[in-house]
Design an enzyme around this catalytic site. Sequence first.
Site, short mmCIF file in Angstrom:
data_model
loop_
_atom_site.label_atom_id
_atom_site.label_comp_id
_atom_site.label_asym_id
_atom_site.label_seq_id
_atom_site.Cartn_x
_atom_site.Cartn_y
_atom_site.Cartn_z
CB CYS A 23 41.98 78.60 70.72
SG CYS A 23 42.79 79.70 69.55
CE LYS A 35 44.28 78.36 66.74
NZ LYS A 35 45.59 79.00 66.98
CG ASP A 94 57.63 84.22 64.06
OD1 ASP A 94 56.98 84.48 65.07
OD2 ASP A 94 58.85 84.39 63.95
CG ASP A 141 43.44 82.86 64.68
OD1 ASP A 141 42.73 81.84 64.58
OD2 ASP A 141 44.39 82.97 65.46
N GLY A 199 35.98 91.75 52.86
CA GLY A 199 35.77 90.45 53.48
C GLY A 199 34.83 89.59 52.68
CG HIS A 200 33.53 85.44 51.31
ND1 HIS A 200 32.98 85.71 50.09
CD2 HIS A 200 33.18 84.16 51.60
CE1 HIS A 200 32.34 84.63 49.64
NE2 HIS A 200 32.45 83.69 50.54
CB SER A 201 29.33 87.05 54.69
OG SER A 201 28.58 87.56 53.59
CG ASP A 232 49.08 85.43 69.95
OD1 ASP A 232 49.95 84.83 69.29
OD2 ASP A 232 47.92 85.58 69.57
#
Length: 724
Positions: free
Chosen positions: A405, A408, A435, A452, A525-527, A609
């Site tokens: 993080c 970011k 939020d 995320d 998903g994706h890669s 969080d």
Amino acid sequence: MQPQIPLTRDLVLIGGGHSHALVLRKWAMRPLPGVRLTVINPGPTAPYSGMLPGHIAGHYRQDELEIDLVRLARFAGARLIDGRAVALDPQAKTVTVEGHGVIEYDVASLDIGITTELPQMRGFTDHAIGAKPLDVYAARWRDFLAEAEAKGEAGPVTVIGGGVAGVELAMAMAFALRKAIGKAKVTLIEARDNLTGTGADTRDRLMRALEANDVTLWTGADIAEFTAEGPRLRTGQVIPSALTIGAAGALPQPWLQDTGLPLTDGFVNVGATLLVEGHDDLFAVGDCAHMTHAPRPKAGVYAVRAAPVLHDNLRAVLTGHSLRPYHPQKDYLKLISLGEKSALAEKYGRPWSGPWLWRWKDRIDRKFMSMFHDLPAMDAPAAPTIAALGVAEELGDGQPVCAGCGSKVGPGALSDVLASLPQVDRVDVLTGAGDDAATLDIGGVKQVLTTDHLRAFTEDPALMARITAIHALGDVWSMGAAPQAVLTNVILPRMNDTLQRRTLAEIMRAAGEVFRDAGAEIVGGHSTLGGELTIGFTVTGLAEAPIQQSGGQPGDVLILTRPLGSGTILAAEMQGKANGRDVMRMLQVMAQPQAKAAEILRGAHAMTDVTGFGLAGHLMAICKASGTGAEIALDSLLFYNGALDLAEAGVRSTLYDANFAHAPLVNATGPRGILLHDPQTAGGLLAAVAADQADGLMAKLHEMGIPAARIGHLTDGAPVISCI
């Protein structure tokens, strides 16, 4: 622009022994492009056995005899997997790591040492411990000695095994006890008729040294079983013992028996090139190996001397070149500690003794350890001499951008952009940006939706996936929702098809376990390939009444479920400044789910969080949304081990300045105040709860083993956070 070199081969070092530690250091000086280097070890450090008796006697601190594998792996560009190898399949070329799963390799090396545990003897597991693993024994001894100092007395100590190791440890413990409480009762038990491992003249001197140290020697003593009172001999006599240490010879790791590898007395057979007999992709070194071309006793000197040959031969196998042989010396200098700062030396059966030998031994040991404690600084990429305006300011002191993080976008830039988004009037979107997660109304069912992703801060993709999954779930848990479905996004660094499959398998296995335990399912998903490993998850959850940041009320008590400081420790680890034990303890906490904490706090008025914007930034979000202020008691905050010292020393995450500017505090002083702005990854839940419920909730959290703290309360007035 230089092309990115694809990864094409997995080199796995199983065990963090002396040979592998030296290989890592040498590899760092000249890495082999295209190789992904992995180290597997049960723990973040590898103890240097030569200094263990000195540590037991009190001459060395624990950190002085430990090789920090976290720092060393970072230095070598390797991934460190914290776990114990428990199986190896040389045909499938896999190693199984306890608590982690299967790791595949192209080339591997075993350096897993030996054990002195005697599980085959009745009662040993319950009433004794082995001198190896060293860290287990050293920790138990420190506790025993501390208890003796507190009480002013100690129960009797017994050492099993009259070889050099047993003799050294018996005298070391006797010396430490005499120094601590003025007396010691230590017994050394040997099954043979005399001490072993030395010549006759040396043996005689050692027996005199044992007597001088008040160590009672029992020879020809055959142990029948271990009891709570002490070892019971075949004669029926019990040797009273409050602490029993096994140092009876070198025993192979038992799981090697199931590998199908060629063994001699349980040790892996290797030839002159250190390759395991019959295998061209597997090496073995150190005490776990039996050199069929030149059998030698188990001694660290051979592992140290083998390291350069192992390093060169690993590179040779990986590049298709010829291997060179290892010719071990016929004898070596034994330097035996005598409890106090004195030593005895033997070579070719001839002994010497005296304090000067201790000083010599001390210099040798410290010189060896300095290679790992004083790792050379690696030059940072040079800044361009000519660049656009503002580049120098952005580069600052050249600190690499933090991962997790800490990478970011700053909270100010993000909030400004979010505020500029067009608002669409939709009845099914109850809350949008701002939020922890968006809230949707799908046919009368309230669903939360969040996403995320994290830049990797560890080279272990499975651990990174686990922590990222828990980090992404934090937004769902903090809204009191039950996780439902997950989409995965993975960016892999450039690598060949084989390594892509291996890496994706590790990521999906680890992430799947986390989401499955949370009640969610990965549905797609994706890669893609890119510059570095990045893992992300989009998660949905269901909640009857989602908890929002806007529900806080003046007087609410603030509860935080995890320590602070992960951003600072991760920044320090990237710079080679963090303690490996602190790093691994923190990662273990970050990898623990927070579903239980979320369930306990489900009745909170407001919850979030704590992640990239730090405790101050996320608490400020609650204050602004709820129309309150807040007061934090700095002394009530919990921090990860090492975080306060690093903050005091000036270590900062690269996101710190942006966080500090976005959420100014009143009276936030010292390292505790600094760490209020530290970006957290997989940080704790921050809940505002009714004051009359706080004590009950805290009790429930602690009953579940959750390290929660009551850190302050919400106040009337403007959204200002004050510290007391």
